[in-house]
Design an enzyme around this catalytic site. Structure first.
Site, PDB file in Angstrom:
ATOM      1  N   ASN A   1       5.667   1.306  14.410  1.00 35.05           N
ATOM      2  CA  ASN A   1       6.946   1.707  15.034  1.00 35.05           C
ATOM      3  C   ASN A   1       7.674   2.712  14.136  1.00 35.05           C
ATOM      4  O   ASN A   1       8.880   2.649  13.958  1.00 35.05           O
ATOM      5  CB  ASN A   1       7.824   0.498  15.370  1.00 35.05           C
TER       6      ASN A   1
ATOM      7  N   LEU B   1       0.841  -1.193   0.000  1.00 35.06           N
ATOM      8  CA  LEU B   1       0.000   0.000   0.000  1.00 35.06           C
ATOM      9  C   LEU B   1       0.879   1.247   0.000  1.00 35.06           C
ATOM     10  O   LEU B   1       1.804   1.367   0.808  1.00 35.06           O
ATOM     11  CB  LEU B   1      -0.872  -0.009   1.263  1.00 35.06           C
TER      12      LEU B   1
ATOM     13  N   LYS C   1      16.672   8.595  17.449  1.00 38.96           N
ATOM     14  CA  LYS C   1      16.435   7.326  16.771  1.00 38.96           C
ATOM     15  C   LYS C   1      17.062   6.198  17.595  1.00 38.96           C
ATOM     16  O   LYS C   1      18.200   6.317  18.050  1.00 38.96           O
ATOM     17  CB  LYS C   1      17.053   7.351  15.372  1.00 38.96           C
TER      18      LYS C   1
ATOM     19  N   GLY D   1      21.890 -12.724  41.612  1.00 42.05           N
ATOM     20  CA  GLY D   1      20.638 -12.907  42.340  1.00 42.05           C
ATOM     21  C   GLY D   1      20.844 -13.338  43.770  1.00 42.05           C
ATOM     22  O   GLY D   1      19.948 -13.882  44.400  1.00 42.05           O
ATOM     23  N   GLY D   2      22.038 -13.128  44.292  1.00 42.16           N
ATOM     24  CA  GLY D   2      22.311 -13.523  45.670  1.00 42.16           C
ATOM     25  C   GLY D   2      22.924 -14.905  45.785  1.00 42.16           C
ATOM     26  O   GLY D   2      23.336 -15.321  46.862  1.00 42.16           O
ATOM     27  N   GLN D   3      22.989 -15.629  44.671  1.00 41.00           N
ATOM     28  CA  GLN D   3      23.604 -16.954  44.653  1.00 41.00           C
ATOM     29  C   GLN D   3      24.837 -16.889  43.753  1.00 41.00           C
ATOM     30  O   GLN D   3      24.710 -16.667  42.556  1.00 41.00           O
ATOM     31  CB  GLN D   3      22.635 -18.015  44.105  1.00 41.00           C
TER      32      GLN D   3
ATOM     33  N   GLN E   1      24.326 -22.478  45.242  1.00 39.52           N
ATOM     34  CA  GLN E   1      23.200 -22.117  46.092  1.00 39.52           C
ATOM     35  C   GLN E   1      23.437 -22.647  47.493  1.00 39.52           C
ATOM     36  O   GLN E   1      23.970 -23.741  47.681  1.00 39.52           O
ATOM     37  CB  GLN E   1      21.897 -22.705  45.537  1.00 39.52           C
TER      38      GLN E   1
ATOM     39  N   ASP F   1      14.696  -4.890  21.271  1.00 37.85           N
ATOM     40  CA  ASP F   1      13.715  -5.119  20.210  1.00 37.85           C
ATOM     41  C   ASP F   1      12.627  -6.126  20.595  1.00 37.85           C
ATOM     42  O   ASP F   1      11.502  -5.754  20.899  1.00 37.85           O
ATOM     43  CB  ASP F   1      14.427  -5.577  18.935  1.00 37.85           C
TER      44      ASP F   1
END
Length: 420
Positions: free
Chosen positions: A97, A73, A138, A252-254, A277, A173
């Site tokens: 976008n 189009l 951009k 993450g603490g481990q 862990q 993205d």
């Protein structure tokens, strides 16, 4: 399947490259009728980017545009504008976008869209949120990773390779596209309650930041404490006032790290990720043949282990040197130790479990013959999304125009005028 949950939802896909197409592709997988609107003669730029076969749609395009229909189009021509007006009247969602103001310059402001269809949901991918001081900038994938905080917290903190690092995962993205899909479905459910459409937008910076919330957590902790004890810099190095890059630390603490396995000298992916862990410490000691560590005060607690955690990883790496990554994981998983092999794209493409689950699929294509792509990462008990081939440029133009009520003669005239 004819009873897919999103059947009946019609989407105008005015997106290109990755963020928008990833969003609309997922909605198409679940049953939405996604009409991808493209420029005549050119189409989405990814059709020709990074081609592996001359004059055939590139994998960049095929892997982000499955299950869609393509309508060419030219919205600069009055005939093209008239088609888009009809589409807006009949569809539920318009996803775009473009750069800031592009739709307005086309003559399709939000006010005009609401006049044509008060129920329309206008969904937009942006680089930065409205009103942001960079809103006219951009933005591409790596720009978003830097703006959203990911790059500053990824990579090595010292040595020749130190400095911010970009992730190969599409945090800017595809991640933004997934957030937008959630927004679209939320707005659609809201419309069922109010009868009104609305604008939905996701900024790439915001989507990256959302995935970096644990690093924001660490910044707040650092502001209070002046140190972060789960980072490899603790306790031997000085912390600045910003969250440091942590190499391969768990975050993450481990405590976790990537460790060499048998064959690493020639195989760039002969590694595993190993996590220490707290509750798994005793099994770790048993697995690697160090039962004495279970009662040694220097090893018994996470706090005791942290000052020499890299030495512990070194010992584990020595244990790994005669085992392939897959052999190592097969041993360690019997002890319920969190770990995984570092898998290459080649290995993932040929992984029988991913094939069986539909996470990797083969899709027929009219010109390529077939291509491999990622299937739906979301699994349902009563729905197995069928992934179909991406459309050829303008493949469904006449079909869509006929559905909009255009006659064969009118369609032929639009072709003659190069409006479609």
């Amino acid at each position: 399947m004819s009873n897919k949950p999103l059947n009946g939802i019609k989407i105008i896909d005015f997106t290109h490259v990755q963020a928008g197409p990833a969003c609309t592709q997922m909605l198409a997988w679940f049953g939405a009728d996604v009409i991808k609107v493209e420029r005549p003669g050119a189409g989405d730029v990814t059709r020709s980017q990074l081609r592996d076969i001359p004059d055939v749609d590139a994998l960049y395009f095929t892997m982000l545009n499955s299950n869609k229909r393509s309508l060419t189009l030219d919205t600069k021509k009055p005939e093209g504008k008239a088609v888009l007006e009809k589409l807006i009247k009949e569809c539920d969602v318009l996803v775009e976008n473009f750069g800031p103001g592009a739709l307005d310059r086309m003559g399709f402001t939000w006010e005009r869209i609401q006049e044509l269809n008060p129920k329309m949901i206008l969904a937009s991918v942006k680089g930065f949120s409205d009103g942001h001081h960079y809103e006219d900038l951009k933005v591409y994938e790596n720009v978003a990773q830097c703006a959203g905080g990911a790059a500053s917290t990824t990579g090595w903190w010292k040595g020749e390779q130190s400095g911010p690092m970009i992730s190969s995962a599409a945090l800017g993205d595809s991640n933004t596209g997934m957030h937008l899909a959630i927004g679209i479905l939320t707005a659609y459910i809201g419309r069922q309650q109010t009868g009104k459409g609305q604008k939905v937008a996701v900024a790439m910076q915001d989507a990256v930041l959302n995935l970096c919330r644990v690093k924001m957590r660490d910044q707040l902790r650092l502001d209070k404490l002046g140190y972060l004890e789960e980072y490899p810099q603790y306790p031997h190095e000085t912390f600045s006032d910003v969250v440091p890059r942590g190499g391969n630390a768990g975050g993450g603490g481990q405590p976790g790290w990537i460790l060499k396995c048998k064959g690493w000298e020639t195989d760039p992916n002969a590694y595993i990720y190993f996590t220490v862990q707290g509750h798994a410490w005793a099994p770790i000691c048993d697995a690697i043949g160090k039962p004495e560590w279970k009662t040694d005060p220097l090893y018994m607690t996470p706090k005791a282990r942290q000052p020499h955690i890299m030495d512990i990883f070194g010992t584990i790496e020595t244990w790994l040197q005669d085992k392939t990554k897959f052999e190592a994981v097969d041993i360690l998983r019997k002890f319920d130790i969190p770990c995984a092999p570092v898998q290459s794209m080649k290995e993932l493409l040929n992984d029988p479990s991913l094939r069986a689950s539909g996470s990797i699929v083969d899709v027929p294509h009219k010109e390529r013959g077939s291509y491999v792509t990622v299937g739906s990462p979301i699994k349902f008990s009563d729905l197995k999304p069928e992934i179909t081939g991406s459309p050829l440029l303008g493949e469904h133009t006449d079909e869509v125009l006929a559905e909009l009520g255009y006659t064969k003669d009118q369609i032929a005239a639009m072709h003659t005028a190069n409006a479609v």
